[in-house]
Design an enzyme around this catalytic site. Structure first.
Site, PDB file in Angstrom:
ATOM      1  N   LYS A 100      -5.659   5.742 -15.350  1.00 23.41           N
ATOM      2  CA  LYS A 100      -4.870   6.830 -14.762  1.00 23.41           C
ATOM      3  C   LYS A 100      -4.095   7.472 -15.903  1.00 23.41           C
ATOM      4  O   LYS A 100      -3.163   6.868 -16.451  1.00 23.41           O
ATOM      5  CB  LYS A 100      -3.916   6.293 -13.688  1.00 23.41           C
ATOM      6  CG  LYS A 100      -2.982   7.365 -13.128  1.00 23.41           C
ATOM      7  CD  LYS A 100      -2.007   6.768 -12.119  1.00 23.41           C
ATOM      8  CE  LYS A 100      -0.853   7.732 -11.883  1.00 23.41           C
ATOM      9  NZ  LYS A 100       0.136   7.179 -10.929  1.00 23.41           N
ATOM     10  N   GLY A 161       8.237   9.908  -7.188  1.00 15.53           N
ATOM     11  CA  GLY A 161       9.394   9.233  -6.608  1.00 15.53           C
ATOM     12  C   GLY A 161      10.293  10.112  -5.771  1.00 15.53           C
ATOM     13  O   GLY A 161      11.303   9.640  -5.241  1.00 15.53           O
ATOM     14  N   ALA A 188       1.556  10.991  -6.248  1.00 13.30           N
ATOM     15  CA  ALA A 188       2.975  11.284  -6.497  1.00 13.30           C
ATOM     16  C   ALA A 188       3.574  12.219  -5.458  1.00 13.30           C
ATOM     17  O   ALA A 188       2.979  13.224  -5.077  1.00 13.30           O
ATOM     18  CB  ALA A 188       3.197  11.881  -7.872  1.00 13.30           C
ATOM     19  N   GLY A 189       4.762  11.852  -4.999  1.00 13.92           N
ATOM     20  CA  GLY A 189       5.554  12.698  -4.125  1.00 13.92           C
ATOM     21  C   GLY A 189       5.476  12.370  -2.650  1.00 13.92           C
ATOM     22  O   GLY A 189       6.222  12.923  -1.859  1.00 13.92           O
ATOM     23  N   ASN A 210       3.416   4.662  -4.314  1.00 11.32           N
ATOM     24  CA  ASN A 210       4.045   3.407  -4.709  1.00 11.32           C
ATOM     25  C   ASN A 210       5.432   3.259  -4.068  1.00 11.32           C
ATOM     26  O   ASN A 210       5.672   2.427  -3.207  1.00 11.32           O
ATOM     27  CB  ASN A 210       4.164   3.353  -6.235  1.00 11.32           C
ATOM     28  CG  ASN A 210       4.611   2.003  -6.786  1.00 11.32           C
ATOM     29  OD1 ASN A 210       4.318   1.664  -7.915  1.00 11.32           O
ATOM     30  ND2 ASN A 210       5.330   1.206  -6.020  1.00 11.32           N
ATOM     31  N   THR A 211       6.346   4.142  -4.458  1.00 10.85           N
ATOM     32  CA  THR A 211       7.743   3.950  -4.093  1.00 10.85           C
ATOM     33  C   THR A 211       7.968   3.927  -2.587  1.00 10.85           C
ATOM     34  O   THR A 211       8.797   3.152  -2.088  1.00 10.85           O
ATOM     35  CB  THR A 211       8.600   5.055  -4.734  1.00 10.85           C
ATOM     36  OG1 THR A 211       8.315   5.094  -6.135  1.00 10.85           O
ATOM     37  CG2 THR A 211      10.082   4.780  -4.541  1.00 10.85           C
TER      38      THR A 211
END
Lengths: 261, 65
Positions: A100, A161, A188-189, A210-211
């Site tokens: 990645k 994040g 992301a996001g 992830n987050t």
């Protein structure tokens, strides 16, 4: 079945491994969510006279035990040189050509440096890597990345994040329309399951996050929720989502209405 | 010999990369090494001769998104 670089993945949900309350919760979340792959990173080992830390070894053992494909990232890199060297070191450790590719261009937004990204992608694909580029939703950059040898694109939907969800669905829709056969993974996001459903309804092939899972009150339950949300969005895409319109359309037939005046 | 490991200056007796790893107790097949920004593969460490001032990076797996 979702396939990238010749590898068939078991689901359309890719999960990061950072920021979980414990290794056990991480492992349970990966299993509960049916994650098709997990992202990992590299860090500097601590420097001490003796003994050196082996936390990297412990983490690697945990990841291997999950028995899912590993997608190493180049998180934290700000230059082509850093990213290329990190990718080579990742291939040495993890034994996969997947990477990645992240090259950060702005520290506030963690927005990719797309110029460096394209050049690094070209170098790495020539070196035999299967590059998963973390990019913006820019159509022309996407074309350049494909020209550089990428077989998959990973546009952001909002800053890393931020949990804001799709900031520009039109741009994501445009990418899907221009590259109907290229695997597209939103990276992301994404902050909540409905965001994942939204991008999957646009025809995206998978989501990477992830987050939103790791920092949930209950990451294992949240992983389940995302898994279901991804499947719902994909099913809706196949079913054909109704396009919105500006004026009302009666859903009940008007023919044969009674007249009471 | 003055070496920089992961950004930290150290005094090292080792002249080869594999010996340097042993000297500082880095063991395990999960480690990756680079010297002056270039990957040095596992099998190359035994023949890689260090020079004064070399910058050595020793990386291992970590959590990532």
């Amino acid at each position: 079945m979702f396939e990238v670089y010749g590898v068939k993945l078991s689901s359309r949900f890719i999960l990061g491994t950072a920021r979980y309350p414990s290794p056990d919760v991480l492992a349970d979340a990966v299993r509960a969510g049916g994650a098709a792959a997990v992202t990992v990173s590299l860090r500097r080992e601590t420097v001490s006279a003796s003994p050196a830390g082996d936390s990297g070894g412990g983490f690697w053992s945990l990841i291997k035990a999950l028995n899912v494909p590993v997608l190493p990232n180049t998180a934290g890199c700000h230059s082509i040189k850093e990213a290329v060297t990190t990718a080579h070191m990742a291939r040495e450790i993890f034994g996969t050509p997947w990477v990645k590719l992240e090259i950060i261009g702005n520290q506030d937004t963690l927005q990719p440096d797309v110029f460096a990204l394209v050049e690094a992608a070209r170098i790495l694909t020539a070196d035999g890597f299967d590059v998963f580029p973390y990019t913006t939703d820019d159509l022309v950059v996407a074309e350049r990345l494909l020209d550089a040898g990428c077989e998959v694109l990973m546009p952001w939907c909002a800053p890393i994040g931020s949990a804001r969800g799709p900031s520009n669905p039109d741009a994501l829709r445009s990418l899907r329309g221009h590259f109907p056969d290229v695997p597209l993974i939103v990276d992301a996001g994404i902050g909540r399951p409905s965001h994942a459903t939204c991008v999957m309804e646009l025809g995206y092939d998978a989501v990477l996050l992830n987050t939103a899972v790791a920092r949930a009150n209950d990451p294992v339950y949240m992983a389940r929720a995302f898994s279901a949300a991804v499947k719902a969005g994909r099913t809706a895409w196949h079913a054909g989502v109704l396009e919105p319109r500006d004026t009302a359309v009666p859903s009940t037939p008007v023919i044969g209405m009674a007249a009471f005046s | 010999m003055d070496i920089v490991i992961n950004g930290q200056p150290v005094k090292a007796n080792a002249r080869r990369l594999d010996v340097l790893l042993s000297e500082f107790s880095y063991e395990g097949d999960w480690l990756a090494t680079a010297v002056n920004g270039e990957l040095i593969r596992r099998e190359e460490r035994v023949s890689f001769v260090l020079s004064d001032g070399d910058r050595v990076e020793i990386l291992s797996p970590m959590q990532g998104g």
